[in-house]
Design an enzyme around this catalytic site. Structure first.
Site, mmCIF file in Angstrom:
data_model
loop_
_atom_site.group_PDB
_atom_site.id
_atom_site.type_symbol
_atom_site.label_atom_id
_atom_site.label_comp_id
_atom_site.label_asym_id
_atom_site.label_seq_id
_atom_site.Cartn_x
_atom_site.Cartn_y
_atom_site.Cartn_z
ATOM 1 N N LEU A 170 0.853 -1.188 0.000
ATOM 2 C CA LEU A 170 0.000 0.000 0.000
ATOM 3 C C LEU A 170 0.889 1.238 0.000
ATOM 4 O O LEU A 170 1.788 1.364 0.823
ATOM 5 C CB LEU A 170 -0.894 0.016 1.250
ATOM 6 C CG LEU A 170 -1.650 1.324 1.535
ATOM 7 C CD1 LEU A 170 -2.691 1.606 0.462
ATOM 8 C CD2 LEU A 170 -2.300 1.279 2.924
ATOM 9 N N GLY A 173 -0.515 8.224 -0.337
ATOM 10 C CA GLY A 173 -0.013 9.441 -0.960
ATOM 11 C C GLY A 173 0.916 9.071 -2.101
ATOM 12 O O GLY A 173 2.083 9.450 -2.145
ATOM 13 N N CYS A 174 0.383 8.313 -3.056
ATOM 14 C CA CYS A 174 1.193 7.636 -4.084
ATOM 15 C C CYS A 174 1.714 8.547 -5.184
ATOM 16 O O CYS A 174 2.488 8.093 -6.029
ATOM 17 C CB CYS A 174 0.377 6.503 -4.701
ATOM 18 S SG CYS A 174 -1.147 7.051 -5.516
ATOM 19 N N TRP A 176 2.264 10.270 -8.588
ATOM 20 C CA TRP A 176 1.966 9.849 -9.954
ATOM 21 C C TRP A 176 2.319 8.378 -10.183
ATOM 22 O O TRP A 176 2.290 7.902 -11.308
ATOM 23 C CB TRP A 176 2.716 10.740 -10.941
ATOM 24 C CG TRP A 176 2.152 12.136 -11.012
ATOM 25 C CD1 TRP A 176 1.102 12.563 -11.785
ATOM 26 C CD2 TRP A 176 2.589 13.293 -10.280
ATOM 27 N NE1 TRP A 176 0.880 13.900 -11.579
ATOM 28 C CE2 TRP A 176 1.766 14.378 -10.658
ATOM 29 C CE3 TRP A 176 3.587 13.512 -9.338
ATOM 30 C CZ2 TRP A 176 1.923 15.664 -10.137
ATOM 31 C CZ3 TRP A 176 3.743 14.787 -8.817
ATOM 32 C CH2 TRP A 176 2.924 15.843 -9.218
ATOM 33 N N THR A 195 -4.545 8.503 -3.185
ATOM 34 C CA THR A 195 -4.231 9.922 -3.303
ATOM 35 C C THR A 195 -5.528 10.708 -3.226
ATOM 36 O O THR A 195 -6.610 10.152 -3.471
ATOM 37 C CB THR A 195 -3.506 10.226 -4.634
ATOM 38 O OG1 THR A 195 -3.265 11.639 -4.737
ATOM 39 C CG2 THR A 195 -4.329 9.788 -5.834
ATOM 40 N N CYS A 359 13.053 26.765 0.271
ATOM 41 C CA CYS A 359 13.087 25.404 0.817
ATOM 42 C C CYS A 359 14.497 24.832 0.759
ATOM 43 O O CYS A 359 14.957 24.185 1.712
ATOM 44 C CB CYS A 359 12.121 24.498 0.057
ATOM 45 S SG CYS A 359 10.399 24.724 0.531
#
Length: 389
Positions: A170, A173-174, A176, A195, A359
């Site tokens: 599993l 938050g896969c 693309w 997602t 960032c």
């Protein structure tokens, strides 16, 4: 009036004096710090003192987005010098309460997530690599390209998970779908990716069909909170860059839902942006980039695992890898800056270049980190005894 504003601005900026720089205001140049300036801040319009005191981050970030503040010199280098002093920023949390503490309901969090990831696959494809990986890469060698680093990252994660043929995996938050596709093709696993993004689901479904993996892996638009009621069970669970969207009040709920679908002895790999201490996040990032986003500390996540008999097997920091990943994205974005500006507008383009550079600077300065944590559900004595990967 201008003199009073100028005096306040210069006085305020004096607190950021670790690295020398110049400030141009109304035709006059003022020097901050000792030594030769490493960059110049050119203020085209006044910034209200109350805005700087309410949120230094918002005030300066919005001024840059709108073109009211320009940086002469390398933007990253300027931010790297400036953001290393973020403890000197002003943040009035009482005035920013609605921005800093948004609802963590399913409906609101879906809205927040889609506002970022549904900007458009065409936009992300301009500056991500061919795998469309929007998370930290792993640079095995100094000469690795961004694509090679992203492939390395996925390879490293899959090796840590000790996958075997016909295992179930599993991906929460896969994105693309690159990780699941590679797991299916190289290890013969069966998988589910979840997602909240319409754009990611659409692209992932197309990739599954193109790769001939229909029936072996699938993607669903699903909130992690629905896992407990799904009735599904998995040998392995992975989550890359998703925990940052969960929110502090829901960390235990996230772990609880993972526990409900992970088989005894199964492994969970959690890959997420982390921090040394718990804090509520940056106002500018929350308003313009990741609404509702929250960076968990390493210790608060580790603390939760014990309550669910998750045994911590490995913790690895990839902070400097994320710094390098962001510099690659920044370079790619810069190469397509004109296309972005034509499609999305100047303010949007300036916002994203500021986001990517800032960032990179915060990772470089250690303000934030990136950790991969590997845990087992209960004791698993079948795993290799060494750091095999």
């Amino acid at each position: 009036m201008k003199t009073m504003t100028d005096n306040f601005m210069i006085s305020f900026l004096q607190r950021f004096d670790e690295h020398p720089f110049d400030v141009k205001i109304h035709g006059k140049t003022h020097h901050i710090g000792n030594g030769n300036p490493t960059f110049v801040v050119d203020l085209k319009e006044d910034i209200e003192g109350k805005e700087l005191l309410t949120s230094t981050s918002l005030a300066l970030g919005e001024a840059y987005m709108k073109g009211n503040l320009e940086v002469e010199g390398d933007l990253f280098e300027a931010l790297d010098s400036f953001l290393g002093q973020m403890d000197r920023f002003s943040t009035d949390r009482s005035k920013l309460k609605k921005l800093m503490f948004t609802s963590q309901s399913k409906k609101n969090q879906e809205k927040e997530v889609t506002s970022h990831y549904d900007i458009g696959n065409d936009f992300y494809s301009l500056w991500l690599d061919e795998t469309m990986s929007y998370s930290c890469g792993y640079f095995k060698h100094e000469t690795d390209t961004l694509y090679e680093a992203q492939c390395n990252k996925v390879e490293r994660i899959l090796e840590k998970l000790c996958l075997k043929k016909d295992m179930t995996l599993l991906d929460i938050g896969c994105g693309w779908g690159y990780l699941l596709i590679r797991a299916a093709k190289e290890y013969g696993v069966k998988g589910l990716g979840i997602t909240l993004s319409h754009e990611q689901q659409k692209e992932f479904e197309e990739r599954i069909e193109k790769e001939g993996l229909t029936g072996q892996i699938e993607v669903a638009r699903m909130d992690y909170r629905e896992l407990e009621k799904s009735g599904r069970q998995f040998d392995r669970v992975v989550s890359v860059g998703m925990l940052e969207h969960v929110g502090r009040a829901n960390y235990e709920l996230f772990v609880k839902n993972v526990d409900s679908v992970l088989k005894p002895g199964g492994l969970l790999l959690l890959h997420y942006i982390s921090a040394l201490k718990e804090y509520q996040g940056d106002p500018w990032i929350k308003k313009y980039i990741f609404p509702g986003g929250m960076v968990p500390s390493l210790r608060e996540i580790i603390h939760l695992f014990g309550d669910y008999r998750f045994y911590t097997l490995d913790v690895e920091s990839l902070r400097r890898h994320y710094y390098k990943t962001l510099r690659c994205w920044e370079q790619n974005f810069s190469g397509h800056r004109q296309e972005v500006e034509e499609k999305m507008g100047t303010e949007f383009a300036r916002m994203w270049e500021l986001y990517l550079s800032s960032c990179a600077a915060t990772f470089h300065n250690g303000i934030i980190d990136l950790h991969q944590i590997l845990v087992s559900k209960g004791v698993n004595n079948e795993l290799p005894m060494t750091r095999w990967y």
